[in-house]
Motif scaffolding. Structure first.
Motif, PDB file in Angstrom:
ATOM      1  N   ALA A  54       0.832  -1.201   0.000  1.00 40.96           N
ATOM      2  CA  ALA A  54       0.000   0.000   0.000  1.00 40.96           C
ATOM      3  C   ALA A  54       0.865   1.249   0.000  1.00 40.96           C
ATOM      4  O   ALA A  54       1.963   1.253   0.556  1.00 40.96           O
ATOM      5  CB  ALA A  54      -0.918   0.006   1.229  1.00 40.96           C
ATOM      6  N   VAL A  55       0.363   2.311  -0.632  1.00 40.00           N
ATOM      7  CA  VAL A  55       1.073   3.596  -0.639  1.00 40.00           C
ATOM      8  C   VAL A  55       0.122   4.699  -0.205  1.00 40.00           C
ATOM      9  O   VAL A  55      -1.077   4.666  -0.492  1.00 40.00           O
ATOM     10  CB  VAL A  55       1.676   3.926  -2.028  1.00 40.00           C
ATOM     11  N   GLY A  56       0.694   5.682   0.507  1.00 40.76           N
ATOM     12  CA  GLY A  56      -0.096   6.778   1.040  1.00 40.76           C
ATOM     13  C   GLY A  56      -0.206   7.943   0.084  1.00 40.76           C
ATOM     14  O   GLY A  56       0.432   7.982  -0.971  1.00 40.76           O
ATOM     15  N   GLU A  57      -1.034   8.895   0.457  1.00 39.99           N
ATOM     16  CA  GLU A  57      -1.271  10.105  -0.341  1.00 39.99           C
ATOM     17  C   GLU A  57      -0.890  11.333   0.462  1.00 39.99           C
ATOM     18  O   GLU A  57      -1.409  11.552   1.565  1.00 39.99           O
ATOM     19  CB  GLU A  57      -2.753  10.185  -0.732  1.00 39.99           C
ATOM     20  N   HIS A  58       0.033  12.141  -0.083  1.00 41.20           N
ATOM     21  CA  HIS A  58       0.402  13.411   0.515  1.00 41.20           C
ATOM     22  C   HIS A  58       0.585  14.453  -0.591  1.00 41.20           C
ATOM     23  O   HIS A  58       0.824  14.090  -1.745  1.00 41.20           O
ATOM     24  CB  HIS A  58       1.687  13.290   1.342  1.00 41.20           C
ATOM     25  N   HIS A  59       0.510  15.689  -0.210  1.00 37.39           N
ATOM     26  CA  HIS A  59       0.582  16.778  -1.191  1.00 37.39           C
ATOM     27  C   HIS A  59       1.603  17.809  -0.729  1.00 37.39           C
ATOM     28  O   HIS A  59       1.300  18.986  -0.549  1.00 37.39           O
ATOM     29  CB  HIS A  59      -0.811  17.402  -1.379  1.00 37.39           C
ATOM     30  N   ARG A  60       2.849  17.335  -0.537  1.00 38.90           N
ATOM     31  CA  ARG A  60       3.964  18.179  -0.116  1.00 38.90           C
ATOM     32  C   ARG A  60       5.200  17.740  -0.881  1.00 38.90           C
ATOM     33  O   ARG A  60       5.293  16.600  -1.354  1.00 38.90           O
ATOM     34  CB  ARG A  60       4.225  17.998   1.388  1.00 38.90           C
ATOM     35  N   THR A  61       6.177  18.651  -0.969  1.00 41.80           N
ATOM     36  CA  THR A  61       7.380  18.346  -1.734  1.00 41.80           C
ATOM     37  C   THR A  61       8.289  17.339  -1.056  1.00 41.80           C
ATOM     38  O   THR A  61       9.252  16.876  -1.663  1.00 41.80           O
ATOM     39  CB  THR A  61       8.181  19.635  -2.021  1.00 41.80           C
ATOM     40  N   VAL A  65       4.455  10.593  -3.479  1.00 41.42           N
ATOM     41  CA  VAL A  65       3.181  10.026  -3.911  1.00 41.42           C
ATOM     42  C   VAL A  65       2.036  10.975  -3.574  1.00 41.42           C
ATOM     43  O   VAL A  65       1.696  11.162  -2.403  1.00 41.42           O
ATOM     44  CB  VAL A  65       2.926   8.657  -3.245  1.00 41.42           C
ATOM     45  N   SER A  66       1.441  11.572  -4.591  1.00 41.40           N
ATOM     46  CA  SER A  66       0.219  12.353  -4.408  1.00 41.40           C
ATOM     47  C   SER A  66      -0.980  11.652  -5.032  1.00 41.40           C
ATOM     48  O   SER A  66      -2.123  11.970  -4.703  1.00 41.40           O
ATOM     49  CB  SER A  66       0.363  13.755  -5.015  1.00 41.40           C
ATOM     50  N   THR A  67      -0.725  10.692  -5.937  1.00 47.52           N
ATOM     51  CA  THR A  67      -1.802   9.964  -6.622  1.00 47.52           C
ATOM     52  C   THR A  67      -1.551   8.463  -6.483  1.00 47.52           C
ATOM     53  O   THR A  67      -0.942   7.839  -7.357  1.00 47.52           O
ATOM     54  CB  THR A  67      -1.867  10.351  -8.108  1.00 47.52           C
ATOM     55  N   PRO A  68      -1.999   7.866  -5.379  1.00 47.84           N
ATOM     56  CA  PRO A  68      -1.709   6.449  -5.154  1.00 47.84           C
ATOM     57  C   PRO A  68      -2.119   5.536  -6.296  1.00 47.84           C
ATOM     58  O   PRO A  68      -1.397   4.593  -6.626  1.00 47.84           O
ATOM     59  CB  PRO A  68      -2.505   6.138  -3.881  1.00 47.84           C
ATOM     60  N   ALA A  69      -3.254   5.773  -6.915  1.00 49.34           N
ATOM     61  CA  ALA A  69      -3.737   4.862  -7.953  1.00 49.34           C
ATOM     62  C   ALA A  69      -2.766   4.783  -9.123  1.00 49.34           C
ATOM     63  O   ALA A  69      -2.614   3.715  -9.733  1.00 49.34           O
ATOM     64  CB  ALA A  69      -5.119   5.289  -8.436  1.00 49.34           C
ATOM     65  N   VAL A  70      -2.104   5.886  -9.454  1.00 44.06           N
ATOM     66  CA  VAL A  70      -1.155   5.874 -10.566  1.00 44.06           C
ATOM     67  C   VAL A  70       0.048   5.006 -10.213  1.00 44.06           C
ATOM     68  O   VAL A  70       0.505   4.181 -11.017  1.00 44.06           O
ATOM     69  CB  VAL A  70      -0.708   7.307 -10.915  1.00 44.06           C
ATOM     70  N   VAL A  71       0.582   5.188  -9.017  1.00 37.14           N
ATOM     71  CA  VAL A  71       1.738   4.396  -8.577  1.00 37.14           C
ATOM     72  C   VAL A  71       1.359   2.923  -8.471  1.00 37.14           C
ATOM     73  O   VAL A  71       2.116   2.031  -8.889  1.00 37.14           O
ATOM     74  CB  VAL A  71       2.265   4.928  -7.235  1.00 37.14           C
ATOM     75  N   LEU A  72       0.185   2.647  -7.932  1.00 38.69           N
ATOM     76  CA  LEU A  72      -0.254   1.267  -7.789  1.00 38.69           C
ATOM     77  C   LEU A  72      -0.477   0.599  -9.145  1.00 38.69           C
ATOM     78  O   LEU A  72      -0.244  -0.605  -9.301  1.00 38.69           O
ATOM     79  CB  LEU A  72      -1.529   1.220  -6.948  1.00 38.69           C
TER      80      LEU A  72
END
Length: 378
Positions: A54-61, A65-72
């Protein structure tokens, strides 16, 4: 209970894709490098026979990972069996329609391996970024979770709320080939536990420090509430998520991971007003049998999981492996040990205990533990 069968105990890894500067060089990894390392880790976890990545979602530099579905989805192309999940999807500041579409697409690409772990989010940068008022923090999550579940159940869907435009006979596509699993992540809020029970949703419990025994009342509350709302507690899954790292020996696990954990702990929390160092002794304490972290040799981690199982009777363990960017070579070895030495022993022992004990009841886990007071980490 007639017709009851033991559930397979699952073991997995979650990662935030943090871009913590290396404690020796002071240089952070490049986002592209970090993402490719995560994909390699997912492949290693799949090869090692683990159940979930699993990968998390964050919106900082300081996160990749800001878009987990893309990475997954990239992980789906490199793996065959492992489940692929968010950890978490910050549903409060996202559009449930898009979340459903993204994970339905992931489910189709992966052949039915997608999951959503939805959370309110303890990081708040996504709220102003996407135009949401933090005063609506609780209401946003409750309403958007309701919409996500409606999207899962119905197509076309008609829905009306106060935080998003209404839907009338909306055709939401693509559709997954099966019901998309949705878990709810909680850390320290009884109301969130009760909500999950009422909605008949599996619970992902984040324990990021202290004594894990403090969280026993939450599991008990969850199962009692489920029974009160007419659901079968024996069929509701509970997952425990905590940091950790595995090496051949206790000393190696501590010495390899602690500098990176300390760097990540400081970098990860400084914008949240929690930039308090975790001394070596405190880190060691978390590795003890009473501490929260899955940290040490394979046998120590086995012992910790089995201790927790006696308390929680849960269904899944997720380890935030090597937090703070432990170098990839050591990370891959840790994943091998988790899948090759820890997982088989844990699965065998828990299957044996499940056969002997039967299903959990509405009375849930042990009582008498202190009440926790910490919010979910994701």
């Amino acid at each position: 209970m007639e017709g009851w069968h033991p559930m397979t105990f699952e073991l997995g890894i979650y990662h935030f894709g943090e871009l913590t500067p290396d404690p020796a060089t002071g240089i952070p990894p490049q986002p592209g490098v970090r993402l490719r390392e995560l994909i390699e880790q997912a492949r290693a976890a799949d090869d090692a026979g683990l159940d979930v990545f699993a990968v998390g979602e964050h919106h900082r530099t300081d996160f990749a990972v800001s878009t987990p579905a893309v990475v997954l989805a990239a992980m789906a192309a490199r793996t065959s069996n492992i489940k692929l999940s968010s950890a978490v999807s910050v549903l409060s500041s996202d559009d449930p329609v898009r979340v459903f579409q993204q994970f339905a697409t992931l489910d189709l690409i992966s052949g039915g391996r997608a999951e959503i772990i939805a959370g309110r989010g303890s990081y708040i940068e996504s709220f102003p970024l996407f135009g949401y008022d933090l005063n609506d923090y609780t209401e946003l999550f409750a309403e958007k979770l309701d919409l996500l579940l409606q999207l899962r159940e119905h197509n076309p869907v008609t829905w009306r709320g106060t935080m998003r435009p209404a839907l009338t006979d909306a055709d939401v596509a693509p559709r997954p080939e099966r019901e998309l699993p949705v878990w709810v992540a909680v850390g320290g809020t009884p109301a969130s536990v009760v909500r999950s029970a009422k909605l008949n949703l599996p619970l992902s419990l984040a324990i990021i420090g202290g004594s894990y025994r403090q969280f026993a009342p939450f599991v008990e509350l969850y199962r009692q509430a489920a029974a009160k709302f007419g659901h079968d507690p024996a069929r509701l899954k509970v997952s425990v998520s905590s940091p950790g790292f595995i090496a051949a020996t206790h000393r190696e696990a501590i010495e390899v991971s602690q500098p990176y954990f300390q760097a990540g702990w400081m970098a990860n929390h400084h914008q949240r007003g929690q930039g308090v160092p975790m001394p070596r002794l405190a880190y060691e304490a978390q590795a003890s049998r009473a501490g929260a972290f899955f940290l040490g040799s394979p046998q120590e981690v086995i012992d910790k999981i089995m201790d927790q199982y006696e308390l929680f009777r849960h269904d899944r363990v997720m380890i935030q492996m090597g937090f703070g960017n432990v170098p990839q070579r050591q990370m891959l070895r840790s994943i091998e040990l988790f899948g090759g030495e820890v997982a088989p022993v844990v699965r065998k022992e828990i299957a044996s205990r499940q056969e002997s004990a039967g299903p959990v009841s509405g009375s849930g886990s042990g009582s008498g533990a202190d009440r926790p007071g910490q919010e979910a980490s994701a």
